[in-house]
Design an enzyme around this catalytic site. Structure first.
Site, PDB file in Angstrom:
ATOM      1  N   LEU A  46      42.355  39.514  39.045  1.00 41.52           N
ATOM      2  CA  LEU A  46      42.656  39.717  39.875  1.00 41.52           C
ATOM      3  C   LEU A  46      43.519  39.225  41.167  1.00 41.52           C
ATOM      4  O   LEU A  46      43.962  37.449  40.486  1.00 41.52           O
ATOM      5  CB  LEU A  46      41.748  39.733  40.798  1.00 41.52           C
ATOM      6  CG  LEU A  46      41.069  37.920  41.277  1.00 41.52           C
ATOM      7  CD1 LEU A  46      39.869  38.666  42.337  1.00 41.52           C
ATOM      8  CD2 LEU A  46      40.291  37.910  40.369  1.00 41.52           C
ATOM      9  N   CYS A  47      44.591  39.180  42.286  1.00 42.38           N
ATOM     10  CA  CYS A  47      45.572  39.155  43.132  1.00 42.38           C
ATOM     11  C   CYS A  47      46.205  38.552  41.983  1.00 42.38           C
ATOM     12  O   CYS A  47      47.202  39.157  41.812  1.00 42.38           O
ATOM     13  CB  CYS A  47      45.194  37.713  43.822  1.00 42.38           C
ATOM     14  SG  CYS A  47      45.084  37.821  45.248  1.00 42.38           S
TER      15      CYS A  47
END
Length: 234
Positions: free
Chosen positions: A132-133
């Site tokens: 993620l991110c």
């Protein structure tokens, strides 16, 4: 698969003090641990994983307890090359590779042949990749010398480049411009970035599970548990 890097070189010669984002690391791990999964932590060098402790929520007892539980493995991780040599294969007990976010994920990991080998092992053996991110920067490592990436065509959520070019500079979160942008590079390698904003969006495309930001940490943990349960528990 955590970052052992602290300082991100920026385009103007400044450095950003970073690490693995604590919520992006700990919340998915908390969900998976509650579902019965165990973890090995690995870094490229075998040196301790670095965390953005300035982003740690000081008043959340559940996150604090998780941090204390996982801290011994974060402080003394495995060396990724050793994991690759000794622990991976068709019969490996690992169900997934988890790469947390934080700007540190853009340092060394995207260029690592060892990271690429681990990701290709996961793809070839029907294991899952969870990230993620800024963590999806690691997906760049799966490409070959000709620039072909086995994840080309996969849909991903990732931290929006517009924020690293705009708000993160405007508010002083970043002390200078990024040397390169994650979503832009993923697009160049053929991956399909499906989000333009930071809303907490998560997404599954085959064996790849992604989230867009710290806001997605909890939802990505829940999604990971559901997907792994369906894949391995029937």
């Amino acid at each position: 698969m955590a970052s052992d890097e602290r300082y991100l070189p920026l385009a103007d010669g400044n450095f950003f003090s970073t690490g693995n984002h604590p919520l992006e690391m700990l919340l998915p791990m908390m969900h998976l641990a509650a579902a019965g999964y165990e973890f090995d932590v690995a870094t490229l060098s075998g040196n301790m994983a670095k965390l953005e402790l300035w982003a740690f929520p000081p008043s959340d007892p559940a996150v604090k307890a998780a941090y204390e539980e996982f801290l011994p493995k974060l402080d003394q991780p495995l060396r990724l090359a050793d994991v690759l040599e000794n622990n991976l294969g068709p019969d490996s007990p690992y169900a997934a590779v988890f790469i947390p976010g934080g700007h540190a994920a853009t340092i060394a990991i995207p260029q690592s042949a060892e990271v690429g080998a681990v990701l290709n092992w996961a793809l070839e053996n029907d294991r899952f990749i969870i990230t993620l991110c800024h963590g999806p920067a690691a997906l760049l490592a799966a490409g070959d010398d000709a620039g072909q990436n086995p994840l080309a065509g996969y849909e991903v959520c990732v931290f929006p480049d517009s924020l690293d070019q705009g708000a993160n500079l405007d508010i002083g979160y970043l002390p200078g411009p990024m040397a390169w942008l994650v979503a832009e590079e993923l697009h160049e390698r053929g991956l399909v970035v499906i989000n333009q904003q930071m809303t907490g969006q998560v997404h599954q495309d085959r064996h790849l599970l992604t989230g867009d930001s710290p806001l997605a940490s909890n939802a990505l943990g829940r999604l990971s548990v559901d997907v792994l349960r369906e894949a391995f528990d029937g």
